[in-house]
Write an enzyme that holds these catalytic residues in place. Structure first.
Site, PDB file in Angstrom:
ATOM      1  N   SER A  98       0.874  -1.353  -0.010  1.00 60.92           N
ATOM      2  CA  SER A  98      -0.109   0.015  -0.019  1.00 60.92           C
ATOM      3  C   SER A  98       0.954   1.332   0.004  1.00 60.92           C
ATOM      4  O   SER A  98       1.307   1.843   0.926  1.00 60.92           O
ATOM      5  CB  SER A  98      -0.954   0.073   1.187  1.00 60.92           C
ATOM      6  OG  SER A  98      -1.742  -1.153   1.349  1.00 60.92           O
ATOM      7  N   LYS A 173      -6.838   2.250  -2.398  1.00 58.39           N
ATOM      8  CA  LYS A 173      -6.615   1.369  -1.534  1.00 58.39           C
ATOM      9  C   LYS A 173      -6.447   2.209  -0.254  1.00 58.39           C
ATOM     10  O   LYS A 173      -6.833   1.920   0.715  1.00 58.39           O
ATOM     11  CB  LYS A 173      -5.090   0.793  -1.685  1.00 58.39           C
ATOM     12  CG  LYS A 173      -4.343   0.084  -0.608  1.00 58.39           C
ATOM     13  CD  LYS A 173      -5.318  -1.110   0.148  1.00 58.39           C
ATOM     14  CE  LYS A 173      -4.776  -1.670   1.402  1.00 58.39           C
ATOM     15  NZ  LYS A 173      -5.531  -2.940   2.051  1.00 58.39           N
ATOM     16  N   LYS A 242       0.195   4.609   8.305  1.00 63.11           N
ATOM     17  CA  LYS A 242       0.633   5.161   7.026  1.00 63.11           C
ATOM     18  C   LYS A 242      -0.472   5.281   5.974  1.00 63.11           C
ATOM     19  O   LYS A 242      -0.498   6.397   5.250  1.00 63.11           O
ATOM     20  CB  LYS A 242       1.617   3.988   6.679  1.00 63.11           C
ATOM     21  CG  LYS A 242       2.220   4.337   5.390  1.00 63.11           C
ATOM     22  CD  LYS A 242       2.081   3.316   4.446  1.00 63.11           C
ATOM     23  CE  LYS A 242       1.559   1.850   4.767  1.00 63.11           C
ATOM     24  NZ  LYS A 242       1.397   0.812   3.955  1.00 63.11           N
TER      25      LYS A 242
HETATM   26  P1  NAD Z   1       5.230  -6.681   7.332  1.00 58.26           P
HETATM   27  O1  NAD Z   1       5.897  -5.980   8.251  1.00 58.26           O
HETATM   28  O2  NAD Z   1       4.614  -7.921   8.141  1.00 58.26           O
HETATM   29  O3  NAD Z   1       6.188  -7.474   6.218  1.00 58.26           O
HETATM   30  C1  NAD Z   1       7.134  -6.548   5.463  1.00 58.26           C
HETATM   31  C2  NAD Z   1       8.140  -7.588   4.991  1.00 58.26           C
HETATM   32  O4  NAD Z   1       8.960  -6.693   4.299  1.00 58.26           O
HETATM   33  C3  NAD Z   1       9.130  -8.026   6.304  1.00 58.26           C
HETATM   34  O5  NAD Z   1       9.401  -9.438   6.118  1.00 58.26           O
HETATM   35  C4  NAD Z   1      10.273  -7.115   6.312  1.00 58.26           C
HETATM   36  O6  NAD Z   1      11.421  -7.848   6.812  1.00 58.26           O
HETATM   37  C5  NAD Z   1      10.492  -6.964   4.680  1.00 58.26           C
HETATM   38  N1  NAD Z   1      11.107  -5.523   4.245  1.00 58.26           N
HETATM   39  C6  NAD Z   1      11.315  -4.529   5.084  1.00 58.26           C
HETATM   40  N2  NAD Z   1      12.048  -3.626   4.330  1.00 58.26           N
HETATM   41  C7  NAD Z   1      12.612  -4.352   3.479  1.00 58.26           C
HETATM   42  C8  NAD Z   1      13.611  -4.005   2.183  1.00 58.26           C
HETATM   43  N3  NAD Z   1      14.068  -2.835   2.238  1.00 58.26           N
HETATM   44  N4  NAD Z   1      13.919  -4.907   1.324  1.00 58.26           N
HETATM   45  C9  NAD Z   1      13.442  -6.312   1.677  1.00 58.26           C
HETATM   46  N5  NAD Z   1      12.486  -6.529   2.490  1.00 58.26           N
HETATM   47  C10 NAD Z   1      12.049  -5.664   3.417  1.00 58.26           C
HETATM   48  O7  NAD Z   1       4.143  -5.931   6.605  1.00 58.26           O
HETATM   49  P2  NAD Z   1       2.691  -6.669   6.157  1.00 58.26           P
HETATM   50  O8  NAD Z   1       1.469  -6.574   7.084  1.00 58.26           O
HETATM   51  O9  NAD Z   1       3.059  -7.866   5.168  1.00 58.26           O
HETATM   52  O10 NAD Z   1       2.145  -5.232   5.083  1.00 58.26           O
HETATM   53  C11 NAD Z   1       3.006  -5.235   3.809  1.00 58.26           C
HETATM   54  C12 NAD Z   1       2.291  -4.202   2.852  1.00 58.26           C
HETATM   55  O11 NAD Z   1       0.889  -4.883   2.581  1.00 58.26           O
HETATM   56  C13 NAD Z   1       2.151  -3.049   3.552  1.00 58.26           C
HETATM   57  O12 NAD Z   1       2.440  -1.990   2.675  1.00 58.26           O
HETATM   58  C14 NAD Z   1       0.749  -3.033   4.230  1.00 58.26           C
HETATM   59  O13 NAD Z   1       0.025  -1.827   4.387  1.00 58.26           O
HETATM   60  C15 NAD Z   1       0.121  -3.979   3.035  1.00 58.26           C
HETATM   61  N6  NAD Z   1      -1.311  -4.611   3.535  1.00 58.26           N
HETATM   62  C16 NAD Z   1      -1.131  -5.237   4.786  1.00 58.26           C
HETATM   63  C17 NAD Z   1      -2.243  -5.939   5.088  1.00 58.26           C
HETATM   64  C18 NAD Z   1      -2.311  -6.837   6.382  1.00 58.26           C
HETATM   65  O14 NAD Z   1      -3.430  -7.078   6.916  1.00 58.26           O
HETATM   66  N7  NAD Z   1      -1.294  -7.077   7.027  1.00 58.26           N
HETATM   67  C19 NAD Z   1      -3.311  -6.163   4.094  1.00 58.26           C
HETATM   68  C20 NAD Z   1      -3.272  -5.332   3.013  1.00 58.26           C
HETATM   69  C21 NAD Z   1      -2.114  -4.484   2.659  1.00 58.26           C
END
Ligand code: NAD
Length: 307
Positions: A98, A173, A242
């Site tokens: 997102s 989104k 965010k």
């Molecule tokens: P999360 O923090 O669980 O996962 C993020 C992953 O990215 C982690 O494994 C982290 O180690 C990795 N990471 C961070 N910086 C990095 C980099 N520079 N290079 C490589 N890897 C890196 O987050 P999430 O909940 O999986 O969310 C991910 C995205 O999806 C966000 O943008 C969030 O807003 C969106 N989202 C989340 C949900 C939810 O329910 N969790 C639902 C829809 C959308």
């Protein structure tokens, strides 16, 4: 062999959402490599025999999929010193994070100069639907790239809508999550008011689910993670803050008045600072409980006034 079977994917960011999404691609037989800065996040893919690295430039994949916290990490993962463009040939970036639409549009311009097409395809549905492949994708970008990538997205998403040019998915989104955040916050307030007035929390949720108060908050998040007080839905307060900031900046940039959005953003930023960015979104009720001086009672019980 159809086109999709020939595609190779570099998936960057296998956290709460990315893990089940990348697993589904692997299970579908897509040629996959996985990058993440966290060794712990990479470990399960290593066990599956998928090529993994902390550095995207070490891994193959003509289509790069990013599922990272914010657009800053997406930019770093693509254009940073060890970014994906430094290694193998890339043809398309599908950013499923997102991200802010303005950041997406400027990254897309830079990638286009390198001959790399881009889609923004954020998703809604959370971890449960990521596991079952029933996410809802809102896609921005050109029709040709969308047509090329739709089959890949279908392994992760049961609803895929092409909503406009690059950045349109991110706009959709941010507004989706604005609506979701309002419902969550307001439902928690209503639960506490109702409990104080003597209503049973489970009954409130059951009634609202069948009435016009119906929302994902009362149908899923609250029964799953608030009533049992597990606070483990799988989406953090930091990421929701965010998303609200993205939506609020968008409204301000176009001079569209949005007082409810501004208030919700402020509440969520406050919750992020009070509870910590990694706190689960469903834990916002604990902040309201602190202010109210009592906790939501167990089903059928009396509200507990804090001594
Ligand atoms: P999360 O923090 O669980 O996962 C993020 C992953 O990215 C982690 O494994 C982290 O180690 C990795 N990471 C961070 N910086 C990095 C980099 N520079 N290079 C490589 N890897 C890196 O987050 P999430 O909940 O999986 O969310 C991910 C995205 O999806 C966000 O943008 C969030 O807003 C969106 N989202 C989340 C949900 C939810 O329910 N969790 C639902 C829809 C959308």
């Amino acid at each position: 062999m159809n086109r999709e079977e020939k595609e190779s994917v570099l998936f960057i960011g296998v956290g709460r959402m990315g893990n089940p999404m990348a697993r589904r691609l692997h299970q579908a037989g897509v040629r996959l490599a996985v990058a993440d800065i966290s060794e712990a996040a990479l470990a399960p893919f290593k066990e599956l025999g998928v090529p993994v690295s902390r550095f995207p430039d070490e891994l193959e994949g003509t289509i790069v999929i990013t599922m990272l916290p914010t657009d800053a990490e997406v930019r770093e993962a693509m254009l940073g010193n060890r970014g994906a463009v430094r290694g193998f040939k890339r043809e398309v970036l599908i950013d499923m994070s997102s991200s802010a639409p303005s950041a997406t549009r400027s990254l897309a311009r830079e990638l286009a100069e390198m001959g790399i097409a881009m889609l923004d395809s954020p998703v809604s549905g959370g971890v449960p639907r990521a596991k079952t492949g029933e996410l809802s994708a809102m896609v921005g970008g050109d029709s040709e790239t969308f047509a090329r990538c739709k089959g890949l997205l279908a392994h992760m998403c049961s609803s895929i809508r092409h909503v406009g040019p690059i950045g349109a998915g991110d706009t959709m989104k941010a507004l989706n999550n604005y609506l979701s955040a309002v419902a969550m916050w307001a439902s928690c307030e209503a639960l506490l008011i109702g409990a104080r007035a003597g209503l049973d929390p489970e009954t409130m949720v059951e009634v609202w689910k069948t009435g016009t108060a119906r929302s994902h908050a009362v149908e899923v998040k609250i029964p799953k993670a608030v009533l049992p007080r597990s606070f483990d839905y799988g989406f953090t307060v930091g990421l929701m803050a965010k998303d609200l900031t993205i939506a609020a900046r968008l409204a301000r940039s176009m001079d569209v008045p949005a007082p409810m959005l501004t208030a919700t953003e402020e509440h969520m930023l406050f919750a992020r600072d009070a509870l910590g960015a990694e706190a689960d979104l469903t834990a916002v009720i604990t902040l309201l409980e602190r202010w109210a001086g009592f906790e939501l009672p167990a089903a059928g019980g009396e509200p507990q006034t804090k001594k």
